[in-house]
Design a protein around this motif. Structure first.
Motif, PDB file in Angstrom:
ATOM      1  N   SER A   1      21.450 -38.243  -1.391  1.00 52.89           N
ATOM      2  CA  SER A   1      23.149 -36.913  -1.141  1.00 52.89           C
ATOM      3  C   SER A   1      23.067 -38.398   0.663  1.00 52.89           C
ATOM      4  O   SER A   1      24.542 -38.182   0.223  1.00 52.89           O
ATOM      5  CB  SER A   1      22.059 -35.798  -0.689  1.00 52.89           C
TER       6      SER A   1
ATOM      7  N   ASP B   1      25.720 -40.441  -0.212  1.00 57.93           N
ATOM      8  CA  ASP B   1      27.497 -39.527  -0.667  1.00 57.93           C
ATOM      9  C   ASP B   1      28.060 -38.873   0.650  1.00 57.93           C
ATOM     10  O   ASP B   1      28.411 -37.942   0.512  1.00 57.93           O
ATOM     11  CB  ASP B   1      27.385 -38.294  -1.604  1.00 57.93           C
TER      12      ASP B   1
ATOM     13  N   VAL C   1      17.537 -33.104  -7.109  1.00 60.70           N
ATOM     14  CA  VAL C   1      18.834 -33.412  -6.909  1.00 60.70           C
ATOM     15  C   VAL C   1      19.263 -35.033  -8.038  1.00 60.70           C
ATOM     16  O   VAL C   1      18.049 -35.605  -7.536  1.00 60.70           O
ATOM     17  CB  VAL C   1      19.565 -33.553  -6.007  1.00 60.70           C
TER      18      VAL C   1
ATOM     19  N   HIS D   1      24.441 -39.169  -7.264  1.00 55.94           N
ATOM     20  CA  HIS D   1      26.111 -38.684  -6.912  1.00 55.94           C
ATOM     21  C   HIS D   1      25.785 -37.420  -7.152  1.00 55.94           C
ATOM     22  O   HIS D   1      27.045 -37.346  -8.177  1.00 55.94           O
ATOM     23  CB  HIS D   1      27.431 -39.665  -8.272  1.00 55.94           C
ATOM     24  N   TRP D   2      25.554 -36.446  -7.632  1.00 52.26           N
ATOM     25  CA  TRP D   2      25.358 -34.692  -7.909  1.00 52.26           C
ATOM     26  C   TRP D   2      25.985 -34.520  -6.982  1.00 52.26           C
ATOM     27  O   TRP D   2      26.502 -33.204  -6.930  1.00 52.26           O
ATOM     28  CB  TRP D   2      24.152 -34.004  -8.036  1.00 52.26           C
ATOM     29  N   LEU D   3      26.491 -34.622  -5.704  1.00 48.87           N
ATOM     30  CA  LEU D   3      27.202 -34.342  -5.007  1.00 48.87           C
ATOM     31  C   LEU D   3      28.942 -34.599  -5.185  1.00 48.87           C
ATOM     32  O   LEU D   3      29.479 -33.291  -4.789  1.00 48.87           O
ATOM     33  CB  LEU D   3      27.032 -35.388  -3.226  1.00 48.87           C
TER      34      LEU D   3
ATOM     35  N   PRO E   1      30.694 -34.381  -7.605  1.00 52.59           N
ATOM     36  CA  PRO E   1      31.615 -33.701  -8.599  1.00 52.59           C
ATOM     37  C   PRO E   1      31.676 -32.503  -8.122  1.00 52.59           C
ATOM     38  O   PRO E   1      32.478 -31.492  -8.142  1.00 52.59           O
ATOM     39  CB  PRO E   1      30.621 -33.646  -9.920  1.00 52.59           C
ATOM     40  N   LEU E   2      30.500 -31.318  -7.081  1.00 47.96           N
ATOM     41  CA  LEU E   2      31.333 -30.750  -6.572  1.00 47.96           C
ATOM     42  C   LEU E   2      32.231 -30.968  -5.237  1.00 47.96           C
ATOM     43  O   LEU E   2      33.083 -29.817  -4.530  1.00 47.96           O
ATOM     44  CB  LEU E   2      29.900 -30.128  -5.966  1.00 47.96           C
TER      45      LEU E   2
ATOM     46  N   PRO F   1      26.119 -25.892  -8.501  1.00 51.73           N
ATOM     47  CA  PRO F   1      25.824 -27.114 -10.212  1.00 51.73           C
ATOM     48  C   PRO F   1      24.964 -26.846 -11.712  1.00 51.73           C
ATOM     49  O   PRO F   1      24.753 -25.918 -11.309  1.00 51.73           O
ATOM     50  CB  PRO F   1      25.088 -28.815  -9.560  1.00 51.73           C
TER      51      PRO F   1
ATOM     52  N   ASP G   1      29.127 -31.129 -14.411  1.00 52.02           N
ATOM     53  CA  ASP G   1      29.562 -32.935 -14.068  1.00 52.02           C
ATOM     54  C   ASP G   1      27.902 -33.085 -13.214  1.00 52.02           C
ATOM     55  O   ASP G   1      27.367 -33.853 -13.001  1.00 52.02           O
ATOM     56  CB  ASP G   1      30.396 -33.308 -13.564  1.00 52.02           C
ATOM     57  N   SER G   2      27.384 -31.976 -12.243  1.00 53.39           N
ATOM     58  CA  SER G   2      26.634 -32.049 -11.300  1.00 53.39           C
ATOM     59  C   SER G   2      25.605 -31.642 -11.851  1.00 53.39           C
ATOM     60  O   SER G   2      25.556 -31.096 -12.042  1.00 53.39           O
ATOM     61  CB  SER G   2      26.686 -31.291  -9.815  1.00 53.39           C
TER      62      SER G   2
END
Length: 343
Positions: free
Chosen positions: A28, A31, A93, A96-98, A100-101, A116, A216-217
């Motif tokens: 996190s 990003d 998590v 790069h989970w953040l 797409p959101l 997500p 995508d997340s």
């Protein structure tokens, strides 16, 4: 001002924080996420552990255990951010989970909240009960998800790998614009826990805002939290708060009919719990929930009046509330998965 504040509400969750906070920090901070832990007056070693092992985390210490709903309200009052992410302490998590959101929210100003894809930490090929791939309601107020209806949880085979408008997003991992959060009044602290995120999302939808699941997340959720499934306290909160949510958000045209049906269905559920041997405690919890709802309903009259007077969406026009009984579809028609409901 932070672009996105990731806020983990903690109560005696030292073990969970130790296990899952490292993934939040690793994936996190890169990003531009800023990580906060808001502590609900824990009595374990959570604060000491955070200070010793995770000095990059911003700590907000609350003076007592406010519960999930009011705990978040108290914590978010102290954070200046464009976007909040309400994140459970038992969520892992991914890389790069953040992104797409954030990209979706930046490109869709009409969207107030998103989530997500939520998969199970125990079985990473399956959806997780609490939110799966986005939440909906049937016409009697029963929640279900893409990927989970009642106790039937689907494997994730990519069948819901497309953005979809939802009625509600899970409180396990909920991204929401700060301006929308406060304009709607935040989570209803009187709920303490359970159904509070559905209530908030529903209010936002009535106000003309929208919500999405962005698959995508991906995150992985343990689930259960401090009140495991089958706990009478959890049963009580779910029934009481669900009835309260219906009272606040249903239109005048819908309310009386739905409440009459729910009276029958709730007591049917209570007796089923007793007969199937779940416990006398669950039976008593449902009865107490209905009794307490009747007592405190008057405390929500002003809320109901305001929501109905300011709603911008006509009755029956909210995407995400289905005009059928999910109980009938599931038990009588054998429709166990989301993709089969419209067939």
């Amino acid at each position: 001002m932070d672009k996105v504040a990731i806020v983990i509400l903690n109560w005696n969750g030292e073990k969970m924080l130790k296990e899952y906070l490292p993934s939040v920090l690793e994936y996190s901070l890169e990003d531009d996420g800023v990580v906060y832990v808001a502590d609900n007056a824990s009595t374990d070693g959570s604060i000491l552990m955070l200070r010793e092992h995770f000095p990059q985390v911003h700590i907000i210490q609350l003076e007592k255990n406010w519960g999930f709903a009011e705990g978040y309200n108290k914590a978010l009052e102290q954070i200046d951010a464009e976007l909040f992410v309400l994140l459970n302490s038992d969520v892992e998590v991914t890389h790069h989970w953040l992104i797409p959101l954030l990209e979706f929210m930046d490109n869709h100003s009409e969207v107030a909240f998103c989530q997500p894809k939520l998969l199970s930490e125990q079985d990473k090929n399956a959806f997780e009960y609490a939110g799966a791939a986005g939440g909906y309601l049937d016409k009697y107020g029963y929640p279900f998800c893409r990927g989970r209806i009642f106790d039937t949880v689907e494997d994730d085979n990519g069948q819901y790998d497309y953005p979809a408008e939802v009625l509600w997003a899970t409180g396990a991992c909920l991204m929401i614009r700060a301006v929308d959060y406060w304009k709607a009044g935040g989570l209803d602290g009187r709920f303490f826990a359970h159904n509070e995120e559905i209530d908030l999302c529903w209010r936002l939808r009535l106000a003309g805002r929208s919500g999405f699941c962005i698959p995508d997340s991906v995150v992985y959720h343990v689930g259960g939290g401090t009140l495991p499934k089958g706990n009478p306290v959890k049963t009580y909160l779910n029934f009481r708060n669900n009835l309260t949510m219906l009272y606040k958000n249903l239109s005048d045209q819908e309310l009386s009919h739905v409440m009459r049906v729910r009276f029958f269905l709730d007591y049917l559920a209570a007796f089923q719990m007793l007969v199937l041997g779940r416990s006398l405690g669950d039976f008593k919890a449902v009865v107490k929930a209905r009794r307490d709802f009747s007592k405190w309903k008057k405390d929500f009259t002003a809320d109901r009046r305001h929501i109905q007077e300011t709603r911008l969406v006509p009755v029956g026009c909210i995407n995400g509330i289905f005009d059928f009984s999910i109980l009938w579809k599931y038990y009588a028609k054998g429709k166990k998965i989301f993709s089969s409901l419209k067939k």
